[in-house]
Structures are given as C-alpha cells and as structure tokens.
Design an enzyme around this catalytic site. Structure first.
Site, PDB file in Angstrom:
ATOM      1  N   CYS A 193       0.876  -1.191   0.000  1.00  0.00           N
ATOM      2  CA  CYS A 193       0.000   0.000   0.000  1.00  0.00           C
ATOM      3  C   CYS A 193       0.901   1.225   0.000  1.00  0.00           C
ATOM      4  CB  CYS A 193      -0.911  -0.002   1.219  1.00  0.00           C
ATOM      5  SG  CYS A 193      -1.787  -1.551   1.524  1.00  0.00           S
ATOM      6  N   ALA A 194       1.486   1.523  -1.144  1.00  0.00           N
ATOM      7  CA  ALA A 194       2.667   2.390  -1.189  1.00  0.00           C
ATOM      8  C   ALA A 194       2.378   3.883  -1.112  1.00  0.00           C
ATOM      9  CB  ALA A 194       3.472   2.098  -2.460  1.00  0.00           C
ATOM     10  N   PRO A 202       1.407   7.609   0.034  1.00  0.00           N
ATOM     11  CA  PRO A 202       1.925   8.502  -1.009  1.00  0.00           C
ATOM     12  C   PRO A 202       3.397   8.303  -1.367  1.00  0.00           C
ATOM     13  CG  PRO A 202       1.851   9.667   1.060  1.00  0.00           C
ATOM     14  CD  PRO A 202       1.266   8.306   1.330  1.00  0.00           C
ATOM     15  N   GLY A 243       6.417   7.745   0.918  1.00  0.00           N
ATOM     16  CA  GLY A 243       7.562   7.990   1.796  1.00  0.00           C
ATOM     17  C   GLY A 243       8.279   6.716   2.203  1.00  0.00           C
ATOM     18  N   LYS A 244       7.524   5.733   2.663  1.00  0.00           N
ATOM     19  CA  LYS A 244       8.155   4.472   3.067  1.00  0.00           C
ATOM     20  C   LYS A 244       8.730   3.744   1.861  1.00  0.00           C
ATOM     21  CE  LYS A 244       5.202   3.775   7.146  1.00  0.00           C
ATOM     22  NZ  LYS A 244       4.288   4.924   6.925  1.00  0.00           N
ATOM     23  N   ASP A 270      -5.334  -3.600  -6.670  1.00  0.00           N
ATOM     24  CA  ASP A 270      -5.885  -3.884  -5.355  1.00  0.00           C
ATOM     25  C   ASP A 270      -4.937  -4.806  -4.599  1.00  0.00           C
ATOM     26  OD1 ASP A 270      -7.377  -4.683  -3.136  1.00  0.00           O
ATOM     27  OD2 ASP A 270      -9.263  -4.694  -4.239  1.00  0.00           O
ATOM     28  N   ASP A 305       1.507  -1.196   4.938  1.00  0.00           N
ATOM     29  CA  ASP A 305       1.217   0.069   5.626  1.00  0.00           C
ATOM     30  C   ASP A 305      -0.271   0.319   5.420  1.00  0.00           C
ATOM     31  OD1 ASP A 305       1.360   2.495   6.890  1.00  0.00           O
ATOM     32  OD2 ASP A 305       2.317   3.544   5.230  1.00  0.00           O
ATOM     33  N   CYS A 347      -0.682   3.696  11.293  1.00  0.00           N
ATOM     34  CA  CYS A 347      -0.473   4.959  12.001  1.00  0.00           C
ATOM     35  C   CYS A 347      -1.666   5.161  12.931  1.00  0.00           C
ATOM     36  CB  CYS A 347      -0.325   6.123  11.031  1.00  0.00           C
ATOM     37  SG  CYS A 347       0.240   7.631  11.864  1.00  0.00           S
TER      38      CYS A 347
END
Length: 508
Positions: free
Chosen positions: A310-311, A313, A315-316, A363, A381, A434
């Site tokens: 789930c990349a 936006p 950052g990770k 998906d 994430d 988060c």
C-alpha cells in the site's frame, strides 16, 4: 438584549452555506460605514477561510493553508499568526466548543457553521494565544461583519466578552468538575472526541502503559510537531542534508533513527536541494523506524525482491528503495489509487535505475493470489483511522467515527492475508498502522493468525533496537511475555513520533 435575540436580527441570508460564502463572496451588511468596524486583517481572514474550506470540502488544513498564504502574499509574522490561529483552532475545537456552550443560550449545532467558526477563532485568540482581549474581540467581530454579516456580529461580541471574563484555567476546572465521568473530562479538556479518548486510553492499557498517561498523550496530539526529514541511505548522507541550502538552514539529529534530521523552525523543506530532487524527504521519525526495522528483520534464504503493498503517497517506498539499492534488491510498489501511484513515482525519482521493478496500480488484496510466494520482504502500511497522526492532521479527529472501524479492520485483515500469501516461506511481513487503536493493531493481527498455521510472530522490538542511533535507549513499554511484548507501539508523548504500530511476521 440576549444573544439569541441579537442573532435572530441578522440578515436572513446569513444562513446560506457553501464554499463561495467561506471565501467572503456572501452578503454584506447594509450598515452605514460610520457604524461598521473596519475589515479585519488578512491573517485572521486567511485562518477563517481555511476553517470554512476544511468544513465544506473535507480538505486538510496542511494542504489548504500554504497555497492560500502564497496567493495572498502573507509571510513572516502574518503567516505565522494565520497558521497558529487556523491549526490551533482546529486542534482545540472540542475544548472551545465546550466553553462556548456555556456562553451561548442555544445548542451550538443550531448556530450557522460560519458563525461557530468565527466564535472558535475568537476563543482561541482569547484562551490559546497571546492576543490582548480587546483586540481578540474587536478583530473577531470585524471578521464576522466582513465574512458573515452585521447581525451575527452582535452575538459574537457578547459571547466572546463572556468567554474572556475568565482565564483558561478556570474554564478547564469547570469542564472537569461538570463532566459526567473521567473520560468525558479528559476529552473536553484535551479536545478529542470521547470515543477517541476512550480508545487511546484502552490502547495505552493494552500496551502495558499507565492509563494516567492519557492526558499527556492528548496534550502531545495538540502540540504542533517539528518537521522531520529522512536522508535516504545511499542517496544523501544525513550529515550533508543541508548542503547547498544556505547558511541560515539548520537541522538537528533525530532522536532515534540514524536517517532522521529535524528541521529548525522557519525553513521550508522544499528549499533544501536534497528534498527538491528526491534524495531526502519529509517523513516522521516513527515512520522511518518501522521501515528500517522491516529491512533489518532476519529472514531465511534470499533477500532480492521486496514489496510495498500500500505504497501511497510514497515515503516508506522511497526509503525501502534506497535500502534495497544497497543490497542489490528490487522493489515493487503497489497502490490502489492512480493519483497516489503518481505520488509514489515522484517520490522514487532519485532511486538508481533498476532498483524499482515496478510501480503498479492494483488492489493489494488480490496481489497475494496473483503473485503467491513471490517476495522476500513485504510492507503492509494499511489504511487506518490515522489516530496516531492527529498532531499533524488535527481535523481528522472530528471526521472519524466508530463506524469507520468496521470497514477499516476488515480491509486491514484482507491486506495482511494477501501480504502473507505474497511473501515466500522464510520471508518477512511488516504490518504497520499509524494508529494505536487496538482494533486496528493487535486484534487485526491476532484474528489473521488464528486462521493461519504458517506464520510466526517475530520480535519487532529487537528489530527496532537494532536500527537505532548508536547508544539510544528507547522505552517500548513492558514485556508482558505474550504477543504484545513482541510488537512495537510508538507514542507522541513518549517518543515524539506519530503513534506508529509495528508487527513483524515470518511465514513458515
């Protein structure tokens, strides 16, 4: 005359809604110029317009305010005032509403939203900023006349004078004394919805921490975070992060992650060449830690192909790609939404050719079936309530509801199942949210593991400690001897990071 009677005399057009009104395109009073206060200052107008945009379009203040300040030419003190007024009002809205409710003789939900936002802005100036009372009241009344109308302005004047007659400490003592229970008292004083306050309290207890820390956690959510940068390994050295940025740009070493640098206030991150070209970025230190921990977690066999499920936006994904490049590994970044996939590509622009195998749009729940056992390390994430980042997006606390949890936890479980199918036997999956909410963290993982016999929980705490700045001692809470003693839960009031959760899993 009562506040209600004054309010009822306002121009009937004052009940209109919409973004056009919020930008000041609504009616103006026919009051004679000699009887009308001058227009309010641009900083207060900007703060008001941000609140209305947040309310009418579900926008985020951190995306609305910066371009608005640039458009209106506000900088320096004016920009700082508008920023504190807008963000502070959004953060402390719950506290101010509880106080305003004691000064208005009707339920707040019967006030026009425009008027209520004006009152909140005035309350923050009176109780949360160093603005003299006479200026806070008169300027807010002028704002109301300019943006809403003369009728409501009379009521605003009366209410704010009532608010300003008592200092904040007295108001907070009254809120505590009148609250029906301890959680409601914490929620009103700490300006969080009751359900969020209760969930955070339970999360502290579930992590083995003292529930007496709840007030400190709420206070941390109401404290503006400093800007933290990530120096992506192999792309830029952390100690050279400010090269080419000018002598007035300064950073400090992060507390935990060797990749982290904290930007000294007053500098726009975009002014740093390393940020502008993608060798560095803005990323919370907790987000950096959980990403570094996944890359450091021990696995069996090859270590050549990584997946960010789930990349967006990005950052990770950018940090993972930088780490993968140093090990001759490749990264696949998957994102459901095309516009977020574009952000991922932008974030990966400085990564050497050949490291990023693909930025795919699809998906994540289906990827485990499409590519079973194809990856060595997988990051999930997962989309979540975001209750761990309320200090960054203060409006989120007022938008989320308990009903969101059912949809999100079901999605989180499906994504974790897919990730475990996509990783090969001996490979590692990091489940990250988060949010500290138990329903989104430990309970999701436990539910997935009950339905699988091929997964082992790893010691995420050991992995985090392995990637810390040398000599750093981090408080990860008590080890209860069970599954919770292996997971990592970070806290704003303890670690100065977002409330990131990390579980590490190895497929057998």
């Amino acid at each position: 005359m009562s506040e209600d009677r004054r309010d009822e005399r306002r121009n009937p057009r004052g009940r209109q809604r919409g973004a056009a009104r919020s930008r000041g395109q609504g009616h103006r009073s026919a009051q004679a110029p000699s009887e009308r206060r001058r227009r309010t200052d641009p900083a207060r107008t900007a703060a008001y317009d941000v609140l209305r945009e947040v309310d009418t379009s579900d926008a985020y203040a951190n995306l609305v305010l910066p371009p608005l300040l640039r458009e209106r030419g506000l900088s320096g003190r004016d920009a700082g005032f508008a920023t504190e007024l807008a963000y502070g009002t959004l953060r402390l809205r719950g506290r101010y509403d509880a106080i305003l409710a004691r000064c208005v003789s009707r339920p707040l939900d019967r006030l026009d939203p425009e008027v209520l936002d004006v009152l909140r802005l005035g309350a923050h100036q009176l109780l949360g900023m160093r603005v003299p009372a006479h200026a806070a009241v008169s300027e807010t009344v002028a704002l109301c006349r300019d943006r809403v109308g003369a009728g409501p302005a009379q009521m605003v004047n009366a209410v704010l004078r009532a608010v300003g007659r008592r200092p904040l400490d007295e108001w907070l003592d009254e809120l505590r004394a009148d609250a029906p229970d301890a959680v409601t008292a914490l929620a009103q004083v700490g300006s969080h919805p009751v359900w969020v306050t209760r969930a955070l309290r339970e999360a502290l207890h579930g992590a083995g921490r003292d529930v007496g820390e709840t007030a400190d956690l709420l206070d941390a959510d109401n404290t503006p975070p400093r800007v933290t940068l990530v120096a992506r390994p192999g792309l830029v050295d952390a100690d050279a992060l400010t090269d080419g940025a000018g002598d007035d740009v300064h950073v400090e070493a992060g507390r935990w992650a060797p990749t982290a640098r904290v930007l000294v206030a007053g500098t726009d991150p975009a002014d740093l060449p390393a940020v502008a070209d993608g060798r560095a970025g803005v990323q919370d230190e907790g987000s950096q830690l959980v990403t570094l921990a996944l890359a450091a977690a021990p696995l069996d066999g090859r270590d050549a192909r990584w997946l960010d499920l789930c990349a967006g936006p990005g950052g990770k994904a950018a940090l993972l790609a930088a780490l993968a490049a140093r090990r001759d590994a490749r990264l696949v970044a998957n994102e459901l939404q095309p516009h977020r996939a574009r952000l991922v590509r932008q974030g990966l622009r400085a990564v050497p050719d050949g490291v990023v195998e693909q930025v795919r749009t699809g998906d994540g729940r289906e990827l485990g079936t499409e590519e079973p056992g194809a990856y060595d390390r997988v990051l999930v994430d997962a989309p979540c309530t975001g209750l761990g980042a309320l200090r960054r997006r203060p409006e989120s606390r007022w938008r989320r509801t308990p009903a969101d949890l059912g949809v999100l936890t079901r999605l989180q479980g499906e994504l974790l199942h897919s990730a475990l199918d996509a990783v090969r036997p001996g490979g590692v999956v990091a489940y990250v949210t988060c949010s500290p909410h138990l329903a989104e963290t430990r309970l999701v993982v436990d539910d997935v593991l009950r339905r699988r016999d091929d997964v082992t929980r790893l010691d995420a705490r050991a992995a985090v400690r392995d990637v810390l700045v040398p000599g750093a001692q981090i408080d990860l809470g008590p080890d209860d001897g069970g599954a919770g003693g292996l997971d990592v839960q970070l806290w704003p009031h303890v670690h100065g990071t977002d409330a990131m959760h990390l579980t590490l899993l190895r497929r057998g």
